[in-house]
Write a protein that holds these residues in place. Structure first.
Motif, PDB file in Angstrom:
ATOM      1  N   LEU A 174       0.831  -1.205   0.000  1.00 60.19           N
ATOM      2  CA  LEU A 174       0.000   0.000   0.000  1.00 60.19           C
ATOM      3  C   LEU A 174       0.864   1.253   0.000  1.00 60.19           C
ATOM      4  N   VAL A 175       1.828   1.318   0.912  1.00 59.34           N
ATOM      5  CA  VAL A 175       2.646   2.524   1.033  1.00 59.34           C
ATOM      6  C   VAL A 175       3.527   2.707  -0.196  1.00 59.34           C
ATOM      7  N   ARG A 176       4.116   1.621  -0.682  1.00 54.19           N
ATOM      8  CA  ARG A 176       4.940   1.721  -1.892  1.00 54.19           C
ATOM      9  C   ARG A 176       4.104   2.195  -3.084  1.00 54.19           C
ATOM     10  N   SER A 177       2.887   1.694  -3.194  1.00 56.95           N
ATOM     11  CA  SER A 177       2.024   2.093  -4.301  1.00 56.95           C
ATOM     12  C   SER A 177       1.658   3.572  -4.192  1.00 56.95           C
ATOM     13  N   TRP A 178       1.413   4.040  -2.983  1.00 53.45           N
ATOM     14  CA  TRP A 178       1.055   5.447  -2.802  1.00 53.45           C
ATOM     15  C   TRP A 178       2.251   6.346  -3.135  1.00 53.45           C
ATOM     16  N   ILE A 179       3.452   5.930  -2.787  1.00 47.56           N
ATOM     17  CA  ILE A 179       4.644   6.701  -3.129  1.00 47.56           C
ATOM     18  C   ILE A 179       4.760   6.832  -4.647  1.00 47.56           C
ATOM     19  N   ALA A 180       4.452   5.736  -5.359  1.00 49.46           N
ATOM     20  CA  ALA A 180       4.472   5.785  -6.823  1.00 49.46           C
ATOM     21  C   ALA A 180       3.415   6.756  -7.347  1.00 49.46           C
ATOM     22  N   VAL A 181       2.266   6.814  -6.682  1.00 51.99           N
ATOM     23  CA  VAL A 181       1.224   7.773  -7.076  1.00 51.99           C
ATOM     24  C   VAL A 181       1.726   9.208  -6.886  1.00 51.99           C
ATOM     25  N   VAL A 182       2.393   9.461  -5.787  1.00 55.21           N
ATOM     26  CA  VAL A 182       2.932  10.794  -5.530  1.00 55.21           C
ATOM     27  C   VAL A 182       3.942  11.182  -6.608  1.00 55.21           C
ATOM     28  N   GLU A 183       4.826  10.265  -6.956  1.00 49.88           N
ATOM     29  CA  GLU A 183       5.813  10.546  -7.995  1.00 49.88           C
ATOM     30  C   GLU A 183       5.130  10.825  -9.331  1.00 49.88           C
ATOM     31  N   GLY A 184       4.167   9.979  -9.687  1.00 45.82           N
ATOM     32  CA  GLY A 184       3.460  10.180 -10.944  1.00 45.82           C
ATOM     33  C   GLY A 184       2.706  11.495 -10.976  1.00 45.82           C
ATOM     34  N   ALA A 185       2.079  11.845  -9.862  1.00 46.31           N
ATOM     35  CA  ALA A 185       1.334  13.105  -9.787  1.00 46.31           C
ATOM     36  C   ALA A 185       2.266  14.304  -9.911  1.00 46.31           C
ATOM     37  N   SER A 186       3.439  14.207  -9.302  1.00 46.37           N
ATOM     38  CA  SER A 186       4.379  15.322  -9.376  1.00 46.37           C
ATOM     39  C   SER A 186       4.888  15.522 -10.799  1.00 46.37           C
ATOM     40  N   LEU A 187       5.124  14.422 -11.523  1.00 49.58           N
ATOM     41  CA  LEU A 187       5.570  14.533 -12.912  1.00 49.58           C
ATOM     42  C   LEU A 187       4.466  15.126 -13.793  1.00 49.58           C
ATOM     43  N   SER A 188       3.243  14.688 -13.579  1.00 45.07           N
ATOM     44  CA  SER A 188       2.119  15.244 -14.348  1.00 45.07           C
ATOM     45  C   SER A 188       1.941  16.726 -14.029  1.00 45.07           C
ATOM     46  N   TRP A 189       2.122  17.073 -12.786  1.00 42.45           N
ATOM     47  CA  TRP A 189       2.005  18.475 -12.358  1.00 42.45           C
ATOM     48  C   TRP A 189       3.014  19.341 -13.107  1.00 42.45           C
ATOM     49  N   LEU A 190       4.231  18.851 -13.248  1.00 45.34           N
ATOM     50  CA  LEU A 190       5.247  19.585 -13.986  1.00 45.34           C
ATOM     51  C   LEU A 190       4.910  19.634 -15.474  1.00 45.34           C
ATOM     52  N   ASP A 191       4.469  18.505 -16.031  1.00 46.94           N
ATOM     53  CA  ASP A 191       4.142  18.443 -17.454  1.00 46.94           C
ATOM     54  C   ASP A 191       3.021  19.408 -17.821  1.00 46.94           C
ATOM     55  N   GLU A 192       2.078  19.571 -16.915  1.00 39.84           N
ATOM     56  CA  GLU A 192       0.921  20.429 -17.178  1.00 39.84           C
ATOM     57  C   GLU A 192       1.172  21.882 -16.807  1.00 39.84           C
ATOM     58  N   GLY A 193       2.439  22.219 -16.584  1.00 43.71           N
ATOM     59  CA  GLY A 193       2.776  23.613 -16.296  1.00 43.71           C
ATOM     60  C   GLY A 193       2.362  24.088 -14.924  1.00 43.71           C
ATOM     61  N   ARG A 194       2.195  23.170 -13.973  1.00 42.71           N
ATOM     62  CA  ARG A 194       1.839  23.499 -12.596  1.00 42.71           C
ATOM     63  C   ARG A 194       0.518  24.261 -12.527  1.00 42.71           C
ATOM     64  N   THR A 195      -0.395  23.941 -13.423  1.00 41.86           N
ATOM     65  CA  THR A 195      -1.655  24.666 -13.473  1.00 41.86           C
ATOM     66  C   THR A 195      -2.539  24.378 -12.260  1.00 41.86           C
TER      67      THR A 195
END
Length: 252
Positions: A174-195
């Motif tokens: 569970l915790v490892r999967s959530w960490i992966a979600v955080v990483e993925g969300a941060s990359l998407s956040w950067l890709d989308e221009g931090r909108t």
């Protein structure tokens, strides 16, 4: 131009004044450790703003006010060794931001950790993206190990935050999967221009952890016990606790 004096009859010519050589600006002699730390700091700043493969030793030398041979004197392995040193420094800094504040409810504490995490992501932008996506020409088993060290530190800190000493396989997953979600969300956040406002992203990730924990609790008694304890500590924020209970379908 200043005129040279004309010698009197019988006198030797007056020699011209020696011209001083131009000095390179920006170079300062520093103690060994201080110079090494300076080069790492400069490299980290460059790697943070540009993908690692686009940064050369000449760029580091110029930004540090040093020469290329001087950079090689401290990092005989060249760019790869310098990159790994900079990456280790960044990893240590990121890990230090996993510190959980002593006050606040569990959700407030987790929010504070995510605030520090996203501040780091914003500061290191391009370097962070290149690091997590992989495929960089400077990526090696050693750089991958440094990234894995950060993830393991995040796992340990999260379990400690939950009050867990020995995590079972499902809670660990569970915790490892959530960490992966955080990483993925941060990359998407950067890709989308931090909108998306970072506060909204942070709150979503906190709720995401709760939702994932609720799903895991259906299959794992340890996770169910941990989640019940988290809900009990949310008492000072009744509206937050109600939202969390709603995710669990009215669990006490």
């Amino acid at each position: 131009m200043e005129a040279r004096p004309i010698p009197a009859a019988g006198q030797a010519p007056v020699p011209a004044a020696p011209q001083s050589r131009p000095r390179r600006t920006g170079y300062r002699r520093l103690p060994v450790q201080q110079r090494r730390e300076q080069l790492i700091a400069v490299a980290l700043e460059l790697f943070a703003s540009r993908p690692p493969e686009e940064v050369g030793l000449d760029d580091v030398a110029e930004a540090a006010g040093a020469s290329r041979p001087l950079v090689y004197r401290y990092f005989a392995g060249g760019k790869q060794q310098l990159y790994e040193a900079a990456l280790r420094t960044a990893a240590d800094e990121l890990t230090s931001r996993f510190a959980v504040p002593v006050s606040g409810t569990p959700s407030e504490q987790l929010s504070a950790v995510l605030d520090g995490y996203f501040a780091f992501v914003a500061e290191h932008d391009a370097g962070y993206s290149a690091l997590l996506r992989g495929g960089s020409v400077v990526e090696t088993a050693r750089t991958s190990a440094i990234v894995d060290d950060v993830r393991r530190a995040a796992l340990r800190r999260t379990l400690r935050h939950l009050g867990v000493r020995e995590a079972g396989p499902r809670l660990t997953l569970l915790v490892r999967s959530w960490i992966a979600v955080v990483e993925g969300a941060s990359l998407s956040w950067l890709d989308e221009g931090r909108t998306l406002p970072v506060a909204e992203l942070r709150d979503w990730l906190v709720d995401q952890f709760t939702a994932m924990a609720a799903a895991t609790a259906l299959h794992d008694p340890q996770t169910a016990e941990v989640l019940a304890g988290v809900l009990a500590l949310e008492g000072p924020r009744p509206e937050r606790a109600e939202r969390l209970r709603a995710v669990l379908g009215g669990a006490p």
